[in-house]
Design a protein around this motif. Structure first.
Motif, mmCIF file in Angstrom:
data_model
loop_
_atom_site.group_PDB
_atom_site.id
_atom_site.type_symbol
_atom_site.label_atom_id
_atom_site.label_comp_id
_atom_site.label_asym_id
_atom_site.label_seq_id
_atom_site.Cartn_x
_atom_site.Cartn_y
_atom_site.Cartn_z
ATOM 1 N N VAL A 190 4.202 5.344 1.953
ATOM 2 C CA VAL A 190 5.264 4.741 1.152
ATOM 3 C C VAL A 190 5.448 3.310 1.641
ATOM 4 C CG1 VAL A 190 7.655 4.943 0.407
ATOM 5 C CG2 VAL A 190 6.339 7.008 0.949
ATOM 6 N N VAL A 191 5.096 2.355 0.800
ATOM 7 C CA VAL A 191 5.078 0.952 1.208
ATOM 8 C C VAL A 191 5.962 0.126 0.274
ATOM 9 C CG1 VAL A 191 3.623 -1.101 1.424
ATOM 10 C CG2 VAL A 191 2.778 1.111 2.223
ATOM 11 N N GLN A 192 6.861 -0.629 0.854
ATOM 12 C CA GLN A 192 7.736 -1.519 0.099
ATOM 13 C C GLN A 192 8.005 -2.769 0.943
ATOM 14 O OE1 GLN A 192 9.033 -1.087 -2.988
ATOM 15 N NE2 GLN A 192 8.226 0.993 -3.280
ATOM 16 N N ARG A 193 8.123 -3.906 0.290
ATOM 17 C CA ARG A 193 8.561 -5.110 0.998
ATOM 18 C C ARG A 193 10.063 -5.238 0.778
ATOM 19 N NH1 ARG A 193 5.923 -9.102 3.308
ATOM 20 N NH2 ARG A 193 3.935 -8.732 2.239
ATOM 21 N N GLU A 198 18.079 -4.211 3.398
ATOM 22 C CA GLU A 198 17.949 -3.478 2.136
ATOM 23 C C GLU A 198 17.562 -2.026 2.391
ATOM 24 O OE1 GLU A 198 15.252 -3.506 -1.991
ATOM 25 O OE2 GLU A 198 14.946 -5.039 -0.444
ATOM 26 N N VAL A 199 18.183 -1.124 1.665
ATOM 27 C CA VAL A 199 17.853 0.293 1.730
ATOM 28 C C VAL A 199 17.230 0.690 0.400
ATOM 29 C CG1 VAL A 199 18.738 2.626 2.013
ATOM 30 C CG2 VAL A 199 19.729 0.756 3.348
ATOM 31 N N HIS A 200 16.056 1.299 0.465
ATOM 32 C CA HIS A 200 15.322 1.661 -0.754
ATOM 33 C C HIS A 200 15.326 3.175 -0.908
ATOM 34 C CE1 HIS A 200 11.966 2.004 -3.615
ATOM 35 N NE2 HIS A 200 12.189 0.747 -3.893
ATOM 36 N N PRO A 201 15.411 3.688 -2.147
ATOM 37 C CA PRO A 201 15.381 5.145 -2.356
ATOM 38 C C PRO A 201 14.152 5.811 -1.752
ATOM 39 C CG PRO A 201 16.028 4.026 -4.378
ATOM 40 C CD PRO A 201 15.633 2.955 -3.409
ATOM 41 N N MET A 206 10.280 9.315 3.675
ATOM 42 C CA MET A 206 9.747 9.148 5.023
ATOM 43 C C MET A 206 10.564 9.878 6.074
ATOM 44 S SD MET A 206 6.945 7.620 4.745
ATOM 45 C CE MET A 206 6.603 7.220 6.463
ATOM 46 N N LYS A 207 11.579 10.638 5.633
ATOM 47 C CA LYS A 207 12.332 11.449 6.578
ATOM 48 C C LYS A 207 11.443 12.553 7.129
ATOM 49 C CE LYS A 207 16.955 10.649 4.683
ATOM 50 N NZ LYS A 207 18.158 11.290 4.077
ATOM 51 N N VAL A 214 9.910 3.411 5.668
ATOM 52 C CA VAL A 214 8.824 2.982 4.808
ATOM 53 C C VAL A 214 8.006 1.913 5.525
ATOM 54 C CG1 VAL A 214 10.110 3.473 2.701
ATOM 55 C CG2 VAL A 214 10.171 1.173 3.673
ATOM 56 N N GLY A 215 6.742 1.769 5.100
ATOM 57 C CA GLY A 215 5.885 0.749 5.682
ATOM 58 C C GLY A 215 5.956 -0.540 4.892
ATOM 59 N N THR A 216 5.298 -1.566 5.396
ATOM 60 C CA THR A 216 5.245 -2.848 4.727
ATOM 61 C C THR A 216 3.817 -3.136 4.280
ATOM 62 O OG1 THR A 216 4.739 -4.104 6.738
ATOM 63 C CG2 THR A 216 7.082 -3.684 6.244
ATOM 64 N N PRO A 217 3.639 -3.993 3.282
ATOM 65 C CA PRO A 217 2.288 -4.380 2.878
ATOM 66 C C PRO A 217 1.467 -4.944 4.037
ATOM 67 C CG PRO A 217 3.861 -5.059 1.215
ATOM 68 C CD PRO A 217 4.664 -4.572 2.389
ATOM 69 N N ASP A 218 2.124 -5.599 4.979
ATOM 70 C CA ASP A 218 1.407 -6.165 6.120
ATOM 71 C C ASP A 218 0.700 -5.082 6.930
ATOM 72 O OD1 ASP A 218 2.242 -8.692 5.427
ATOM 73 O OD2 ASP A 218 3.979 -8.666 6.754
#
Length: 254
Positions: A190-193, A198-201, A206-207, A214-218
């Motif tokens: 699960v990847v989001q920038r 910020e909290v994303h749904p 990832m619980k 969540v991970g990052t694109p980097d």
């Protein structure tokens, strides 16, 4: 600027946003000359301008990888021309994600998703891999997905295309590896920038994982640099999970 990819020419599809953009930027930061490929000239210019401002080398090639062999072949030829005659690294990243149920998916959507996610990279690889082999070798990196191996209630169509790409990774490694072309895949989680705070749904997915977030694109870009670089010369047909442990580990909270 590091030099792990110095002297290499790279083509990254879907490189105008998210994971593709991060990979293009990371490759350039490591010394590669990068062709940023995508549909939006405006976003492509933004990525290229950013890479050049940081001291890297990049050019934009506009393309719509619609699944036709002609579109894939045209991209391969134009990218090679821009890069001075050869592509050393290909990243098959471009894709579309219709998050719908099986019953809610119509035939037109089915055909479009397979055209973009499977057929386009198939024919792009068919155009690039033989040229890589003739030039002495290269590296092809496909993008899979964690939901190709861990079922979720929606997105069956998308997950099946990513399963196809992971299968093609192994088949292509057998086909092209003996000719000097390494083929591997990255399976992002699960990847989001996210903006600071910020909290994303998607955090909920990832619980119960070791990463717990969540991970990052980097994070995906770092893995791509490894698979593109000479240090992974003994890696063939692998699917590298970069998913915070989502598909392999369950953490039981006390």
């Amino acid at each position: 600027m590091s030099t792990r990819l110095a002297g290499k020419n790279a083509l990254v599809t879907g490189a105008t946003s998210n994971i593709g953009r991060a990979i293009a930027e990371a490759f350039a930061a490591e010394g590669a000359h990068v062709v940023v490929s995508g549909r939006s000239a405006e976003r492509g210019k933004e990525v290229v301008d950013g890479i050049r401002a940081a001291g890297g080398r990049a050019d934009f090639v506009r393309t719509d990888l619609d699944g036709t062999a002609a579109a894939s072949k045209a991209l391969a030829e134009e990218a090679a021309q821009v890069l001075g005659g050869r592509v050393d690294v290909l990243v098959n990243n471009a894709g579309v994600y219709p998050g719908d149920t099986t019953a809610g998916t119509d035939e037109q959507t089915f055909d479009q998703v397979y055209a973009v996610n499977v057929k386009a990279p198939f024919f792009l690889t068919a155009a690039v891999a033989p040229a890589m082999a003739a030039a002495g070798g290269g590296s092809i990196i496909n993008l899979g997905s964690w939901i190709a191996r861990l079922g979720i209630p929606i997105g069956a169509l998308y997950s099946s295309t990513k399963g196809a790409m992971e299968t093609l990774t192994r088949a292509w490694a057998a086909e092209f590896g003996p000719h000097g072309v390494r083929v591997n895949a990255i399976s992002p989680g699960v990847v989001q920038r996210l903006a600071p705070g910020e909290v994303h749904p998607a955090e909920a997915m990832m619980k119960g994982t070791p990463a717990g977030r969540v991970g990052t694109p980097d994070a995906i870009a770092h893995a791509a640099v490894y698979l593109a670089a000479d240090e992974s010369a003994f890696v063939h047909g692998a699917v590298l999970d970069v998913d915070g442990g989502r598909t392999t580990v369950a953490v039981i909270a006390a």
